[in-house]
Design an enzyme around this catalytic site. Structure first.
Site, PDB file in Angstrom:
ATOM      1  N   ARG A   1       1.814  -7.898  -1.200  1.00 34.10           N
ATOM      2  CA  ARG A   1       2.706  -7.502  -1.968  1.00 34.10           C
ATOM      3  C   ARG A   1       4.081  -7.216  -1.273  1.00 34.10           C
ATOM      4  O   ARG A   1       4.038  -7.032   0.090  1.00 34.10           O
ATOM      5  CB  ARG A   1       2.460  -5.838  -2.236  1.00 34.10           C
ATOM      6  CG  ARG A   1       3.859  -5.142  -2.838  1.00 34.10           C
ATOM      7  CD  ARG A   1       3.568  -3.725  -3.617  1.00 34.10           C
ATOM      8  NE  ARG A   1       2.845  -3.757  -4.866  1.00 34.10           N
ATOM      9  CZ  ARG A   1       2.672  -2.863  -5.649  1.00 34.10           C
ATOM     10  NH1 ARG A   1       2.966  -1.739  -5.278  1.00 34.10           N
ATOM     11  NH2 ARG A   1       1.782  -3.040  -6.711  1.00 34.10           N
TER      12      ARG A   1
ATOM     13  N   HIS B   1       2.985  -9.409 -11.434  1.00 31.67           N
ATOM     14  CA  HIS B   1       2.008  -8.482 -10.870  1.00 31.67           C
ATOM     15  C   HIS B   1       0.718  -9.026 -11.559  1.00 31.67           C
ATOM     16  O   HIS B   1       0.243  -8.069 -12.351  1.00 31.67           O
ATOM     17  CB  HIS B   1       2.211  -7.064 -11.046  1.00 31.67           C
ATOM     18  CG  HIS B   1       1.646  -6.153 -10.416  1.00 31.67           C
ATOM     19  ND1 HIS B   1       0.481  -6.407  -9.724  1.00 31.67           N
ATOM     20  CD2 HIS B   1       1.838  -4.719 -10.082  1.00 31.67           C
ATOM     21  CE1 HIS B   1       0.068  -5.096  -8.972  1.00 31.67           C
ATOM     22  NE2 HIS B   1       0.898  -4.183  -9.541  1.00 31.67           N
TER      23      HIS B   1
ATOM     24  N   ARG C   1      -2.025   2.808  -6.178  1.00 32.64           N
ATOM     25  CA  ARG C   1      -3.124   2.097  -7.080  1.00 32.64           C
ATOM     26  C   ARG C   1      -3.572   0.896  -6.595  1.00 32.64           C
ATOM     27  O   ARG C   1      -4.812   0.615  -6.543  1.00 32.64           O
ATOM     28  CB  ARG C   1      -2.589   2.298  -8.516  1.00 32.64           C
ATOM     29  CG  ARG C   1      -2.975   3.365  -9.176  1.00 32.64           C
ATOM     30  CD  ARG C   1      -2.099   3.606 -10.483  1.00 32.64           C
ATOM     31  NE  ARG C   1      -0.710   3.597  -9.954  1.00 32.64           N
ATOM     32  CZ  ARG C   1      -0.244   5.022  -9.401  1.00 32.64           C
ATOM     33  NH1 ARG C   1      -0.806   6.058  -9.729  1.00 32.64           N
ATOM     34  NH2 ARG C   1       0.725   4.984  -9.052  1.00 32.64           N
ATOM     35  N   THR C   2      -2.626   0.030  -6.555  1.00 30.34           N
ATOM     36  CA  THR C   2      -3.027  -1.388  -6.091  1.00 30.34           C
ATOM     37  C   THR C   2      -3.793  -1.714  -4.792  1.00 30.34           C
ATOM     38  O   THR C   2      -4.751  -2.111  -4.760  1.00 30.34           O
ATOM     39  CB  THR C   2      -1.690  -2.334  -6.385  1.00 30.34           C
ATOM     40  OG1 THR C   2      -0.895  -1.946  -7.582  1.00 30.34           O
ATOM     41  CG2 THR C   2      -1.920  -3.916  -6.317  1.00 30.34           C
TER      42      THR C   2
ATOM     43  N   LYS D   1       9.496  -6.435  13.345  1.00 34.82           N
ATOM     44  CA  LYS D   1      10.330  -7.283  14.469  1.00 34.82           C
ATOM     45  C   LYS D   1      10.926  -8.608  14.259  1.00 34.82           C
ATOM     46  O   LYS D   1      11.499  -9.245  15.098  1.00 34.82           O
ATOM     47  CB  LYS D   1       9.245  -7.545  15.525  1.00 34.82           C
ATOM     48  CG  LYS D   1       8.426  -6.296  16.039  1.00 34.82           C
ATOM     49  CD  LYS D   1       7.455  -6.662  17.125  1.00 34.82           C
ATOM     50  CE  LYS D   1       6.487  -5.720  17.632  1.00 34.82           C
ATOM     51  NZ  LYS D   1       5.592  -6.088  18.249  1.00 34.82           N
TER      52      LYS D   1
END
Ligand code: NCD
Length: 315
Positions: A107, A135, A57-58, A86
Site C-alpha cells: 500500500r 484498490h 482491515r486490508t 531514510k
C-alpha cells in the site's frame, strides 16, 4: 524440466479476467465453508505486507488470511518504521523484500507505485491501495459481498455515494463491474467529488452493456438501488482543510433516508466510516458492511492460494 510459471501481479482489478474472478469467488466460498481444510495450504511460505499508508482491515485481513493458510507474515505498517524514512526508494525496497517473501502486498500513497514495484519484484505484487487510484483486493471483497448477499453480479443497480473523486475503492469497483452485463451505476456525489472523467469513460466504453447517471441526492434514487455503496470523504487526499470541512458531511445515511429502499437492498462501505453512516443503520436489515469486511479475509485467502499455489485456475 517443468516450465516456470509466469509471474502474476494484481495491480488493477482488470488484471483478473471475469473467469478468474468467478474462480476466486468459488474458492473463497469453499474456504468459508471448510476453513480447516486449508489450514496448511501455504505452509512454509511467507508474504510481506509493506504499508506506507494507514490500514486496519486490508493489512490485518491479509495477515490473518496468510496465517490461516498456515503461512507466515513479515512487514511494516508505516513508512516511519521502514527505510523509506531514510529515503530508500520503493524499487530498492522491493528488490530486497523479493528475497525475503513469496509475495508482496503493497500500500502506497503514490498512484502507480505498485506498477514500479512489479517491475523490480521477483515475486507477485498485490496492490493494497495506491493513492486515490485503485484498490483491487477491496474490489474482490466487494464482489464477494455482492455475490454472496445478492446471489449474482449481473443486472444490478449500484449506487456509489460520497467521495467518488478520490475514493480508490470506487474506481476499482466501477472498473470491475463494467464487465458484468446490465450494471447501472448511480453516482451520487456533490459536483466537486464526482467520479473523474476516466472512470466515466470506463463505463462509456464498458465491455458489457452498462450505464450511469450522476445524482446529487440519495433519497430520490433509493427505491431503484440493489446496492448502496457508501464511502468516506478522503481527507488525506484534499489539498486544503477548508474544502474537506465543507464537503465531509455531504451525505450521511440514516434510517430515515433508507425508508424508500427495496426489500433486499444492501448497504456496503469499505470502512473506515467517519460520519457517513449513522450507527443506527447498523441495526437495519440493509447493513452489510461488517459482513463485507469479514468476506475480505476469505477472498484474500483465495487470492493468496491462487498466486502462491496456482490453485483455483489460471492465476
Ligand atoms: C479503503 C481504502 O483504504 O481505500 N479502506 C479499506 O481498505 N477498507 C477506504 C477508505 O480508506 O476510505
Amino acid at each position: 524440466m517443468a516450465q516456470a510459471r509466469t509471474l502474476r501481479h494484481l495491480i488493477d482489478s482488470r488484471d483478473l479476467s471475469v473467469r478468474e474472478i468467478a474462480s476466486l469467488l468459488r474458492t473463497a466460498d469453499a474456504i468459508l465453508a471448510h476453513p480447516k481444510e486449508y489450514a496448511a495450504a501455504c505452509a512454509g511460505q511467507k508474504i510481506a505486507t509493506l504499508f506506507y499508508e494507514p490500514s486496519t482491515r486490508t493489512r490485518l485481513s491479509f495477515e490473518a488470511a496468510m496465517l490461516e493458510l498456515g503461512g507466515a507474515v513479515l512487514g511494516f505498517s508505516s513508512q516511519d518504521s521502514s527505510s523509506a524514512a531514510k529515503g530508500e526508494s520503493v524499487a530498492d525496497t522491493i528488490r530486497i523484500v523479493s528475497g525475503y517473501a513469496d509475495a508482496i502486498v503493497l500500500r502506497h500513497p503514490k498512484e502507480g507505485a505498485p506498477v514500479v514495484a512489479a517491475k523490480y519484484a521477483a515475486v507477485p505484487v498485490i496492490n493494497a491501495g495506491d493513492g486515490g487510484h485503485n484498490h483491487p483486493t477491496q474490489t474482490l471483497t466487494d464482489l464477494m459481498t455482492i455475490h454472496r448477499e445478492l446471489g449474482g453480479l449481473e443486472g444490478l443497480t449500484v449506487g456509489l455515494c460520497g467521495d467518488l473523486k478520490f475514493g480508490r475503492t470506487v474506481h476499482s469497483l466501477v472498473s470491475a463491474m463494467t464487465r458484468y452485463p446490465g450494471t447501472r451505476f448511480v453516482l451520487i456525489a456533490p459536483q466537486e467529488l464526482q467520479a473523474p472523467e476516466y472512470v466515466l469513460d470506463m463505463i462509456r466504453q464498458a465491455p458489457a452493456e452498462c450505464s450511469f447517471t450522476l445524482r446529487r441526492s440519495m433519497e430520490e434514487v433509493m427505491p431503484s438501488l440493489d446496492v448502496l455503496y457508501m464511502t468516506r470523504v478522503q481527507k488525506e487526499r484534499f489539498f486544503n482543510e477548508a474544502d474537506y470541512v465543507r464537503l465531509r458531511d455531504s451525505f450521511v445515511l440514516d434510517p430515515r433516508k433508507l425508508r424508500g429502499a427495496k426489500t433486499g437492498m444492501i448497504v456496503m462501505h469499505p470502512l473506515p466510516r467517519v460520519n457517513e453512516i449513522d450507527p443506527k443503520v447498523d441495526e437495519s436489515p440493509y447493513a452489510r458492511y461488517f459482513e463485507q469486511a469479514n468476506y475480505g479475509k476469505y477472498i484474500r485467502m483465495a487470492l493468496l492460494l491462487a498466486l502462491l499455489k496456482g490453485e483455483g485456475g489460471a492465476l
